[in-house]
Design an enzyme around this catalytic site. Structure first.
Site, PDB file in Angstrom:
ATOM      1  N   CYS A  38      -0.480   4.165   2.127  1.00 28.54           N
ATOM      2  CA  CYS A  38      -0.082   4.039   3.717  1.00 28.54           C
ATOM      3  C   CYS A  38       1.547   4.153   3.922  1.00 28.54           C
ATOM      4  CB  CYS A  38      -0.489   2.599   4.176  1.00 28.54           C
ATOM      5  SG  CYS A  38      -1.994   1.808   3.202  1.00 28.54           S
ATOM      6  N   ASP A  39       2.324   3.657   3.086  1.00 29.83           N
ATOM      7  CA  ASP A  39       3.696   3.512   3.683  1.00 29.83           C
ATOM      8  C   ASP A  39       4.782   4.468   2.526  1.00 29.83           C
ATOM      9  OD1 ASP A  39       2.751   1.550   5.436  1.00 29.83           O
ATOM     10  OD2 ASP A  39       3.090   0.075   4.090  1.00 29.83           O
TER      11      ASP A  39
ATOM     12  N   CYS B  36       0.872  -0.905  -0.071  1.00 30.01           N
ATOM     13  CA  CYS B  36      -0.098  -0.042   0.070  1.00 30.01           C
ATOM     14  C   CYS B  36       1.052   1.451  -0.020  1.00 30.01           C
ATOM     15  CB  CYS B  36      -1.114   0.126   1.273  1.00 30.01           C
ATOM     16  SG  CYS B  36      -1.958   1.394   1.298  1.00 30.01           S
TER      17      CYS B  36
END
Ligand code: NAP
Length: 313
Positions: free
Chosen positions: A140-141, A137
């Site tokens: 997200c990261d 992701c």
């Protein structure tokens, strides 16, 4: 079979959608039963740092966030069980829900929040570096790879979107695809191919992700040319696997409407399935946004939709 425990609401699954539904339903006095699965918490359990869930001034950990959500749900009156739903019957009312642990329930409403699983390459080195440079992701990261080199694996919309998104953070993005043509939409493909900070390696698959042990981090990827079998190593600091997601809907095959990729279909702008009293929230029905915060929002919607339905009984 005659002594089934009856519940006003059963929530299946325990990611942000399920816990949020539980919090709202419990606060509405519905005393929901949440069947959380054997590995509760959903996709955030395999994420480390979380910086995009609102409400926290510093970085938090995915598993910690899920633990907090569970405690919050329990504290307001949700009964959370670590059991797995093995069978549902929505053909008559009340609905029936059976579990792996041998329990059988009836319920007036069911909220499905079983989520989706990112597909992984299924190679040992990928597992080894998950959370240490390997992620599924970018939203997200991605932030953790500022001014670093990253590789995106895949050729669909997700891979191309993640590659474009990563140009906001990374010094260079390499997209690796197993064929010589992308599956992604034309407009996204054009944006990708014309981007000065993205290079594409065609006809290659990941053979191995390589890295250091101490501290544990990714340093590169060994790629294999699928046409010539030639190997090459590309130095990168992060790898994003974007080869698709699988919604966890096997349980509902033949029972609820799904699209061709297995996502549950809900009425636009709501969480209602075609069966009144059955709702779906989070990644099990959303293949576009797939964020913890959007899943949580849909969990809230599902609880409100279900509450309204219960008032009609
Ligand atoms: P997808 O369309 O299924 O694409 C998966 C990609 O990964 C394909 O290019 C596939 O290669 C590749 N792949 C699959 N398994 C692989 C493996 N083991 N090794 C290497 N490569 C592998 O998945 P997605 O991109 O996540 O999209 C899923 C759905 O959500 C699609 O319907 C998509 O349109 C939609 N979506 C929409 C948006 C948007 O509208 N903005 C954004 C994201 C996703 P091949 O091409 O060779 O099969």
């Amino acid at each position: 079979m005659e002594n089934k425990q009856h519940e006003k609401m059963i929530i299946i699954g325990s990611g942000p959608a399920g816990y949020t539904a539980a919090i709202y339903a419990a606060r509405a006095g519905l005393k929901p039963l949440q069947i959380a699965g054997y590995e509760p918490g959903g996709q955030l359990m395999i994420t480390t740092d979380v910086e995009n869930f609102p409400g926290f001034e510093s970085t938090i950990q995915g598993p910690w966030l899920m633990e907090q959500m569970r405690k919050q749900a329990e504290n307001v009156g949700t009964k959370v069980m670590n059991d797995l739903v093995s069978k549902v019957d929505f053909s008559k009312r009340p609905f029936t829900v059976e579990t792996d642990g041998g329990k059988s329930y009836t319920a007036d409403t069911v909220i499905i929040s079983t989520g989706a699983k990112a597909k992984w390459l299924d190679i040992p080195s990928e597992k080894k570096f998950q959370g240490f440079g390997v992620s599924a992701c970018a939203t997200c990261d991605g932030f953790f790879f500022r001014n670093q080199k990253v590789m995106i694996v895949g050729g669909g919309n997700s891979a191309v979107e993640e590659a474009l998104y990563m140009t906001n953070h990374a010094s260079h993005v390499t997209l690796v695809h197993r064929r010589d043509q992308l599956r992604a939409e034309k407009m996204l493909t054009e944006r990708l191919l014309s981007h000065e900070n993205i290079s594409v390696i065609w006809d290659h698959v990941v053979d191995e992700i390589i890295g250091d042990e101490n501290p544990k981090k990714v340093t590169g990827v060994k790629l294999k040319n699928v046409k010539t079998n030639e190997m090459q190593t590309v130095a990168v600091d992060g790898v994003f696997v974007a080869i698709g997601h699988t919604p966890q809907t096997d349980l509902f095959k033949g029972i609820l409407e799904m699209d061709e990729t297995g996502y549950l279909i809900v009425k636009p702008g709501s969480t209602e399935t075609a069966i009144p009293g059955v709702y779906a929230a989070g990644d099990v029905q959303d293949k576009v946004y797939r964020q913890a915060v959007t899943a949580a929002g849909q969990g809230c919607m599902a609880a409100l939709d279900a509450e309204k339905y219960l008032q009609t009984l």
